[in-house]
Design a protein around this motif. Structure first.
Motif, PDB file in Angstrom:
ATOM      1  N   ARG A 141      41.410 -16.720  21.492  1.00 57.49           N
ATOM      2  CA  ARG A 141      40.963 -17.324  20.231  1.00 57.49           C
ATOM      3  C   ARG A 141      41.733 -16.799  19.021  1.00 57.49           C
ATOM      4  O   ARG A 141      42.005 -17.532  18.081  1.00 57.49           O
ATOM      5  N   PHE A 142      42.099 -15.500  19.055  1.00 53.06           N
ATOM      6  CA  PHE A 142      42.717 -14.900  17.861  1.00 53.06           C
ATOM      7  C   PHE A 142      44.210 -14.631  18.027  1.00 53.06           C
ATOM      8  O   PHE A 142      44.805 -13.963  17.182  1.00 53.06           O
ATOM      9  N   GLU A 193      32.835 -13.104  22.638  1.00 53.10           N
ATOM     10  CA  GLU A 193      33.924 -14.078  22.826  1.00 53.10           C
ATOM     11  C   GLU A 193      34.538 -14.546  21.511  1.00 53.10           C
ATOM     12  O   GLU A 193      35.577 -15.179  21.491  1.00 53.10           O
ATOM     13  N   GLY A 194      33.829 -14.330  20.420  1.00 50.90           N
ATOM     14  CA  GLY A 194      34.355 -14.768  19.122  1.00 50.90           C
ATOM     15  C   GLY A 194      33.647 -15.994  18.603  1.00 50.90           C
ATOM     16  O   GLY A 194      33.348 -16.101  17.418  1.00 50.90           O
ATOM     17  N   ALA A 195      33.378 -16.954  19.485  1.00 51.03           N
ATOM     18  CA  ALA A 195      32.647 -18.176  19.126  1.00 51.03           C
ATOM     19  C   ALA A 195      32.180 -18.810  20.435  1.00 51.03           C
ATOM     20  O   ALA A 195      32.720 -18.501  21.510  1.00 51.03           O
ATOM     21  N   TYR A 196      31.193 -19.711  20.331  1.00 47.26           N
ATOM     22  CA  TYR A 196      30.561 -20.235  21.546  1.00 47.26           C
ATOM     23  C   TYR A 196      30.383 -21.742  21.450  1.00 47.26           C
ATOM     24  O   TYR A 196      29.774 -22.238  20.487  1.00 47.26           O
ATOM     25  N   ASP A 197      30.902 -22.435  22.456  1.00 48.58           N
ATOM     26  CA  ASP A 197      30.717 -23.883  22.558  1.00 48.58           C
ATOM     27  C   ASP A 197      29.261 -24.109  23.008  1.00 48.58           C
ATOM     28  O   ASP A 197      28.887 -23.739  24.126  1.00 48.58           O
ATOM     29  N   ALA A 204      38.583 -14.653  26.460  1.00 44.54           N
ATOM     30  CA  ALA A 204      38.284 -15.715  25.487  1.00 44.54           C
ATOM     31  C   ALA A 204      38.569 -15.230  24.062  1.00 44.54           C
ATOM     32  O   ALA A 204      39.139 -15.958  23.242  1.00 44.54           O
ATOM     33  N   LEU A 205      38.191 -13.991  23.795  1.00 46.95           N
ATOM     34  CA  LEU A 205      38.390 -13.398  22.455  1.00 46.95           C
ATOM     35  C   LEU A 205      39.885 -13.319  22.123  1.00 46.95           C
ATOM     36  O   LEU A 205      40.336 -13.722  21.042  1.00 46.95           O
ATOM     37  N   VAL A 238      34.546 -14.590  14.393  1.00 47.78           N
ATOM     38  CA  VAL A 238      34.986 -15.783  13.644  1.00 47.78           C
ATOM     39  C   VAL A 238      34.453 -15.726  12.212  1.00 47.78           C
ATOM     40  O   VAL A 238      35.167 -16.080  11.258  1.00 47.78           O
ATOM     41  N   THR A 241      42.940  -7.711  18.956  1.00 47.04           N
ATOM     42  CA  THR A 241      41.850  -7.741  19.931  1.00 47.04           C
ATOM     43  C   THR A 241      42.141  -6.680  20.988  1.00 47.04           C
ATOM     44  O   THR A 241      43.270  -6.579  21.475  1.00 47.04           O
ATOM     45  N   VAL A 300      30.310 -25.751  17.824  1.00 43.89           N
ATOM     46  CA  VAL A 300      30.696 -24.397  18.213  1.00 43.89           C
ATOM     47  C   VAL A 300      29.946 -23.446  17.290  1.00 43.89           C
ATOM     48  O   VAL A 300      29.968 -23.628  16.073  1.00 43.89           O
TER      49      VAL A 300
END
Ligand code: SAM
Length: 281
Positions: free
Chosen positions: A132-133, A44-48, A128-129, A104, A141, A98
């Motif tokens: 995010r970008f 996903e690139g980053a995770y909450d 999500a990815l 990221v 992506t 995050v």
């Protein structure tokens, strides 16, 4: 495709992999010439880390959550600083708001002239990815099979760069697939830096991958392994990274970083271990 990285975000394997990823990118930044980062299995690139899935496993607690105990002024602390700066502020429990995934980390450590390609096959993770970008024009992506991408993007136009291959190892044949796909990409682009991540459940798989890398004709490679518990311990306790064409400083940095990470992340005092093997260079 059942694997979702959110359950594991920030665990000990992520800390190991992402700390080394940051060191490789910092080394690539030493030369002005632009380079490309290709992340074949980007997530996903980053995770909450307040998400319900994260709570269910709590793996971050024995990973990034333990880095609060790091002496930031130590040699290892200084090597980890760029990675930890990206992770950012943590709450009283040591939980970052995050947790950054490999995309990221790559986005933050590359320059204006560098380019990044992130591939992800899971529909929700890809959405999500992509979101995010969306505003970073350096980033592409792609909802593309990572194994196809590995062949298709080697070599990149810059002829410099890093390929991170970080598959979920859901399928039994993923080690052999990695070995074959790496060999094919390396035959087309022998000077790229390749970082091949793996879990160690059966040491024969990891040994087989290392043998395949040696047989590929690669001029130099570094095999780094990191365990938080002895063989036979429950769950995933050992992980590795093979870096082909490693930055010449990476082996020395690993000798500082890995023992420090073992001390911070081992399940019990004395239970962890690390190993460093190399050829060529
Ligand atoms: C270990 S996770 C990646 C974590 C990420 N590299 C990081 O460090 O933040 C593996 C990812 O690969 C994705 N995936 C599985 N099969 C794939 C394929 N054939 N091509 C691309 N992505 C795939 C999964 O959905 C998952 O998000």
């Amino acid at each position: 495709m059942n694997y979702a990285h959110v359950f594991h975000a920030g665990n000990f394997a992520d800390v190991f992999k992402h700390a080394l990823l940051a060191r490789i990118l910092i080394y690539l930044n030493r030369k002005d010439a632009p380079y490309r980062v290709i992340d074949t299995h980007a997530g996903e690139g980053a995770y909450d880390l307040s998400r319900e899935e994260v709570e269910r496993t709590g793996e971050w607690r024995d990973g990034i959550g333990r880095l609060a105990g790091l002496d930031r002024a130590s040699d290892a602390g200084q090597l980890l600083a760029p990675y930890l700066d990206i992770v950012g502020a943590c709450d009283d429990e040591g939980r970052p708001l995050v947790y950054p995934g490999s995309p990221v980390i790559a986005q933050k450590l590359t320059r204006k002239t560098d380019r990044l390609v992130f591939c992800e096959k899971h529909p929700a993770a890809f959405a999500a990815l992509k979101a995010r970008f969306a505003r970073d024009r350096r980033v592409k992506t792609l909802d593309l099979d990572g194994w196809t991408a590995l062949g298709a993007f080697a070599p990149p136009p810059e002829r410099r760069g890093l390929v991170l291959v970080d598959p979920p190892y859901e399928a039994r044949d993923e080690f052999s697939r990695l070995a074959k796909s790496f060999a094919a990409a390396h035959a087309k682009w022998s000077t790229g830096v390749y970082a091949l991540w793996y879990p160690v459940k059966d040491a024969r798989d990891a040994d087989g991958l290392w043998k395949a890398v040696r047989a590929s004709g690669a001029k130099s490679a570094l095999r780094l392994e990191f365990a938080v518990a002895p063989p036979g311990a429950p769950g995933l306790a050992r992980t590795g990274l093979v870096v082909v064409n490693p930055p010449f400083v990476l082996e020395a940095e690993a000798h500082v970083l890995l023992p420090a990470l073992v001390r911070l992340l081992e399940r019990e005092a004395g239970a962890g271990a690390c190993a460093i093997e190399t050829f060529g260079g």
